[in-house]
Scaffold this active site. Structure first.
Site, PDB file in Angstrom:
ATOM      1  N   ARG A   1     -14.892   6.254  16.630  1.00  0.00           N
ATOM      2  CA  ARG A   1     -14.094   5.637  16.593  1.00  0.00           C
ATOM      3  C   ARG A   1     -14.431   4.513  15.779  1.00  0.00           C
ATOM      4  NH1 ARG A   1     -13.764   3.135  22.073  1.00  0.00           N
ATOM      5  NH2 ARG A   1     -12.801   5.176  22.712  1.00  0.00           N
TER       6      ARG A   1
ATOM      7  N   HIS B   1      -5.506  -3.048 -11.019  1.00  0.00           N
ATOM      8  CA  HIS B   1      -6.559  -4.219 -10.504  1.00  0.00           C
ATOM      9  C   HIS B   1      -6.796  -4.863 -12.198  1.00  0.00           C
ATOM     10  CE1 HIS B   1      -6.383  -5.814  -7.383  1.00  0.00           C
ATOM     11  NE2 HIS B   1      -8.165  -6.232  -7.596  1.00  0.00           N
TER      12      HIS B   1
ATOM     13  N   GLU C   1      -9.218   2.208  21.726  1.00  0.00           N
ATOM     14  CA  GLU C   1      -9.005   3.200  22.754  1.00  0.00           C
ATOM     15  C   GLU C   1      -7.270   3.866  22.850  1.00  0.00           C
ATOM     16  OE1 GLU C   1      -9.744   4.984  25.994  1.00  0.00           O
ATOM     17  OE2 GLU C   1     -11.748   3.639  25.709  1.00  0.00           O
TER      18      GLU C   1
ATOM     19  N   LEU D   1       0.458  -1.290  -0.107  1.00  0.00           N
ATOM     20  CA  LEU D   1      -0.146   0.339   0.118  1.00  0.00           C
ATOM     21  C   LEU D   1       0.892   1.435  -0.288  1.00  0.00           C
ATOM     22  CD1 LEU D   1      -2.269  -1.187   2.140  1.00  0.00           C
ATOM     23  CD2 LEU D   1      -3.431  -0.559   0.081  1.00  0.00           C
TER      24      LEU D   1
ATOM     25  N   ILE E   1      -3.281 -13.567  38.471  1.00  0.00           N
ATOM     26  CA  ILE E   1      -2.277 -13.509  38.213  1.00  0.00           C
ATOM     27  C   ILE E   1      -0.851 -12.855  38.237  1.00  0.00           C
ATOM     28  CG2 ILE E   1      -3.281 -13.200  35.265  1.00  0.00           C
ATOM     29  CD1 ILE E   1      -2.431 -10.752  34.953  1.00  0.00           C
TER      30      ILE E   1
ATOM     31  N   GLN F   1     -21.657  10.536  21.445  1.00  0.00           N
ATOM     32  CA  GLN F   1     -20.328  10.406  21.014  1.00  0.00           C
ATOM     33  C   GLN F   1     -20.778   8.895  20.104  1.00  0.00           C
ATOM     34  OE1 GLN F   1     -21.815  10.101  24.041  1.00  0.00           O
ATOM     35  NE2 GLN F   1     -20.440  10.876  25.532  1.00  0.00           N
TER      36      GLN F   1
ATOM     37  N   ARG G   1      -5.728  -9.498  -2.518  1.00  0.00           N
ATOM     38  CA  ARG G   1      -4.363  -9.993  -3.103  1.00  0.00           C
ATOM     39  C   ARG G   1      -5.024 -10.871  -4.299  1.00  0.00           C
ATOM     40  NH1 ARG G   1       0.187  -9.427   0.052  1.00  0.00           N
ATOM     41  NH2 ARG G   1       0.506  -7.467   1.028  1.00  0.00           N
TER      42      ARG G   1
ATOM     43  N   LYS H   1      -6.742   5.973   0.135  1.00  0.00           N
ATOM     44  CA  LYS H   1      -6.530   5.314   1.668  1.00  0.00           C
ATOM     45  C   LYS H   1      -6.466   3.912   1.746  1.00  0.00           C
ATOM     46  CE  LYS H   1      -5.453   7.692   5.120  1.00  0.00           C
ATOM     47  NZ  LYS H   1      -6.070   7.755   6.855  1.00  0.00           N
TER      48      LYS H   1
ATOM     49  N   THR I   1      -5.910  -2.239  21.959  1.00  0.00           N
ATOM     50  CA  THR I   1      -7.703  -1.856  22.396  1.00  0.00           C
ATOM     51  C   THR I   1      -7.221  -0.243  21.345  1.00  0.00           C
ATOM     52  OG1 THR I   1      -8.632  -0.163  23.341  1.00  0.00           O
ATOM     53  CG2 THR I   1      -6.499  -0.402  24.267  1.00  0.00           C
TER      54      THR I   1
END
Length: 660
Positions: free
Chosen positions: A619, A104, A434, A87, A369, A533, A114, A137, A432
């Site tokens: 997001r 292509h 985030e 890319l 843990i 949001q 591909r 992009k 994540t």
């Protein structure tokens, strides 16, 4: 008109020749060094460039800022890409005032990604083509400038179709390049609802599974015939390659993989039979089918198999830390559904995994843990794949207990990462969404989006930066110590067993569980800062299927990759999520057991999460890496996920003291 060209393979050579014939001035050509493990049957772009006196380069990373700067200094008017395998970043694409265009080998929007030449044959298509499109992009997603269709004949194999595509590409470029040069083109946006995307193929993708129909296996043989690696099977432990085949509508009660006859060499399939016309035993020579049967010692009734007979392989041992959590318990279910995994799990509770405790291939220890370090180190050493899923991942805890978040999410996980380095074990680490923080990109891209967080006095970012730093540590261990890793970034996975209502009562849960608790208790649904949001919600089944494919790691395609796992089509605000959940609740057969809806209430984030909180407005994931590495895309609609999640939680409520 000055151009910079990115090119490889025969298509790269003919693209360069077409540009020169159309009067373009090529300032530089970027190509690849040949892979010594790949059979080079195609023309050399580097040799052609040298013969034409054009500067040619083959950088490992053409998107590095140094190369971006060098390309900028060439001041290209237009950029072309002809079968370049990497890319090209948006910074380079924006350097050309007239834009960037890619050739292509399919009829876009079908067969993005591909190896479209091979995939159309694998899938038995009767038509394909070449497309010249504007580069954006996202891979292969830009507006179509020109397209030429070609028929796929029943006797076409990969190399004959390749020649057809090259011929079509010459015609298309001859017709289109002058129009681009004079700014006289008509562009047609691709229809996203018709898009399909396929990942790269490896030799391991080409083994013949005899339970499939003969027509499917014949298409596989066509798709990978010489000079590609060929389709293959085994007689006992002896591997052989099938170079050409024919389909026989042979009605046989023989088990798939059984030899029906040796002259011709005819193999029973799930439907019909496949004649092996030519093939090759091991690294020997190509021979016709009956001679191959003699060489392999085949007789009528012999059985072929897809894997070596002695490799009834040991089950892959998967260590899941945090196995009782949302992802851990669903992943365990998916792994145990197959017969080649042994799951070892550790967690502080077992309520969500109680259904697996008696399974012969599931081994569970209850523990922490931070305490059971010796057990963990032993099992990292013992297992093949490690998934450290233990983390505090609820926003209210980021401001309420930031140090505990850091200690568990960063320090404890770093120790596990170092065990994986020490014992050279593969780690699949849960990053994540985030980590993208307040990134402003429309789509959050694993390889190019900036990771932007707020100031130090906003402790809500401690989770994000802890995860981001671990991502960077893992990446560095991969680069410097050879750690085999994959990072995956879940985007708002939802489904049954996401937290529980008791966790929601103390505010320590994700959004949908909190909203369900409000409905169950008859309390107002709180919309933090108005609930505007937006998030992209992903069904747990879609997410787990992607994660399962990462564990499978076909062709090692996931090694060293960062993969977003989310559903960009399921975008909704928290307010819209609440409204959809309410509508589902009102229609649910258990609705009459619960109090009346208490309405929505807008609250400030500081009053709910504390003064150190910041939110992000959107997001949305780019899932091109998931397409490329996993051949995966999400399938489940958000409403279905909401309905099933709500139903699960409502049926966990004790209704004995509820109104009827």
């Amino acid at each position: 008109m000055k151009t910079v060209v990115f090119a490889y393979h025969d298509m790269g050579c003919l693209g360069i020749e077409a540009l020169l014939a159309a009067g373009y001035e090529i300032s530089a050509i970027f190509t690849h060094t040949d892979n010594p493990g790949e059979k080079a049957f195609y023309g050399s772009v580097a040799r052609l460039a040298a013969e034409r006196g054009i500067p040619v380069y083959a950088p490992d990373d053409v998107n590095h800022p140094l190369w971006v700067e060098r390309i900028a200094q060439l001041s290209p008017d237009v950029i072309f890409s002809f079968y370049y395998r990497h890319l090209i970043c948006d910074e380079i694409l924006q350097l050309a005032p007239a834009g960037a265009f890619n050739l292509h080998g399919s009829l876009l929007p079908k067969y993005r990604g591909r190896a479209p030449l091979n995939w159309v044959l694998v899938n038995g298509e009767t038509e394909t083509g070449v497309t010249l499109h504007r580069m954006v992009k996202r891979a292969d997603a830009g507006a179509i400038v020109a397209q030429l269709r070609i028929a796929i004949a029943p006797d076409d194999i990969a190399i004959t179709l390749h020649h057809k595509l090259c011929h079509a590409a010459r015609q298309l470029l001859e017709q289109t390049l002058p129009a681009i040069k004079h700014g006289n083109i008509l562009e047609i946006a691709q229809r996203e609802n018709e898009a399909t995307c396929f990942g790269r193929r490896t030799p391991d993708d080409s083994f013949l599974e005899w339970h499939k129909p003969a027509s499917v296996l014949h298409n596989m043989v066509r798709a990978v015939a010489d000079p590609w690696p060929g389709a293959f099977s085994y007689v006992g432990n002896q591997k052989f390659t099938v170079w050409s085949s024919r389909v026989h509508p042979h009605a046989s009660k023989a088990q798939p993989g059984s030899v029906i006859s040796v002259a011709p060499l005819l193999i029973a399939c799930g439907d019909g039979a496949l004649e092996i016309v030519t093939g090759q035993a091991g690294d020997g020579i190509t021979m016709q089918g009956s001679q191959l049967a003699q060489t392999l010692g085949l007789v009528q009734g012999s059985r072929l198999n897809s894997q070596p007979a002695c490799t009834a392989r040991r089950r892959t041992r998967v260590l899941i830390l945090g196995v009782n959590g949302f992802i851990g318990n669903h992943l365990t279910e998916r792994l145990l559904r197959e017969d080649h995994y042994e799951v070892y799990g550790l967690d502080i509770g077992s309520d969500a995994i109680s259904r697996f405790l008696n399974h012969p291939h599931f081994h569970f220890v209850e523990g922490d843990i931070s305490i059971h370090s010796e057990w963990i180190e032993y099992h990292v050493k013992k297992c093949d794949v490690v998934l450290p899923l233990v983390a505090i991942a609820t926003p209210i805890e980021y401001t309420r207990n930031p140090l505990r978040v850091f200690e568990l999410d960063f320090e404890e996980n770093l120790r596990i990462i170092r065990y994986c380095v020490k014992y050279r074990k593969r780690i699949i680490f849960p990053s994540t969404s985030e980590v993208y923080g307040m990134c402003s990109d429309k789509y959050f891209d694993e390889d190019h989006s900036n990771l932007i967080v707020g100031p130090v006095n906003k402790p809500r970012w401690i989770y994000s930066v802890s995860k981001q730093l671990l991502d960077r540590v893992i990446w560095a261990y991969g680069e410097k110590e050879g750690l085999q890793f994959t990072l995956f970034r879940p985007f708002n996975w939802m489904g049954p067993r996401l937290d529980n209502l008791n966790a929601a009562r103390i505010g320590s849960s994700r959004a949908i569980t909190q909203l369900i608790l409000n409905l169950v208790e008859g309390s107002p649904i709180k919309l933090i800062d108005g609930g505007k949001q937006k998030r992209c919600f992903t069904d747990i089944r879609d997410g787990i299927e992607a994660l399962y494919r990462i564990i499978e790691n076909a062709g090692n395609r996931c090694d060293g990759e960062i993969i977003n796992i989310g559903n960009p089509e399921n975008e909704a605000s928290i307010e819209e999520l609440g409204e959809m959940l309410l509508a589902s609740f009102e229609k649910h057969p258990l609705r009459h057991h619960f109090p009346p809806f208490a309405g929505f209430r807008v609250v400030e984030s500081s009053s709910y999460y504390g003064k150190g909180y910041q939110d992000v407005e959107h997001r949305k994931p780019s899932i091109r890496n998931a397409h490329r590495c996993l051949d995966w895309e999400p399938k489940i609609d958000m409403q279905e996920t909401i309905d099933e999640t709500l139903d699960f939680f409502l049926r966990t409520v004790d209704l004995t003291d509820k109104p009827s």
